[in-house]
Design an enzyme around this catalytic site. Sequence first.
Site, PDB file in Angstrom:
ATOM      1  N   ILE A   1       0.835  -1.191   0.000  1.00 31.80           N
ATOM      2  CA  ILE A   1       0.000   0.000   0.000  1.00 31.80           C
ATOM      3  C   ILE A   1       0.876   1.250   0.000  1.00 31.80           C
ATOM      4  O   ILE A   1       1.976   1.253   0.577  1.00 31.80           O
ATOM      5  CB  ILE A   1      -0.961  -0.014   1.225  1.00 31.80           C
ATOM      6  CG1 ILE A   1      -1.946   1.153   1.184  1.00 31.80           C
ATOM      7  CG2 ILE A   1      -0.201  -0.043   2.547  1.00 31.80           C
ATOM      8  CD1 ILE A   1      -3.084   1.048   2.198  1.00 31.80           C
ATOM      9  N   CYS A   2       0.422   2.277  -0.682  1.00 35.42           N
ATOM     10  CA  CYS A   2       1.054   3.608  -0.680  1.00 35.42           C
ATOM     11  C   CYS A   2       2.530   3.513  -1.088  1.00 35.42           C
ATOM     12  O   CYS A   2       2.852   3.001  -2.147  1.00 35.42           O
ATOM     13  CB  CYS A   2       0.875   4.241   0.699  1.00 35.42           C
ATOM     14  SG  CYS A   2       1.294   6.000   0.781  1.00 35.42           S
ATOM     15  N   GLY A   3       3.441   3.983  -0.254  1.00 34.61           N
ATOM     16  CA  GLY A   3       4.851   4.032  -0.612  1.00 34.61           C
ATOM     17  C   GLY A   3       5.470   2.690  -0.920  1.00 34.61           C
ATOM     18  O   GLY A   3       6.461   2.610  -1.665  1.00 34.61           O
TER      19      GLY A   3
END
Length: 210
Positions: A107-109
């Site tokens: 998720i995300c980064g």
Amino acid sequence: MITVYVCTLDTLADWELGYATAELNSKRFFKKDAPNISVKTVGISKEPAKTMGGFTIIPDCSISDIAVNEKSVLLLPGANTWNEPKHGAIIKKAGELLSAGATVCAICGATVALANAGLLDHRPHTSNGMEYLEMCCPHYKGQHFYVDNPSVADHNLITASSTGALLWARQIIERLEVFRPDTLEAWYNYFSSGKEQDFFTLMQTLPTSK
């Protein structure tokens, strides 16, 4: 036994993991015949990591302890430190897990770290935006596989944007088959709507002790 390995690193985004780890560890909504789940934190070493929220996590195990087989699940949270070279070891392990049929969830980064390793070049995925991946990953070649949704499940790869934590958790839980389908639907509806009726619907789907 399914082992869920939660990657810990400095600046880990606490909230992105919460829905998934709380349900998988507590088992409060599991169906009666749910597979046995063990949740472990994993780090580059046993050195403590400090989350974005200021909590200190001491990993249960190190990367070398991860079992590379279909019964392993790796959760990769967002963090501001994914660009540090030392995290290449966990991303290499993620590639090995994907090849072995294990489930990898980023998720995300963490999606940037996967993209930098070429692991998103040929599979449907999402992130915080295609331009975000292009900006952060000069060699990114997965544009044709980018899906503009909060979370995208492609078999054993589940990716999400920074706003997709709830849907990401739903897709992880669905992949592991630990909730009844009606429980999962009601769980997702309640946490996405906040409606009282959805809460009671959720409670009604749970197995009784009889």
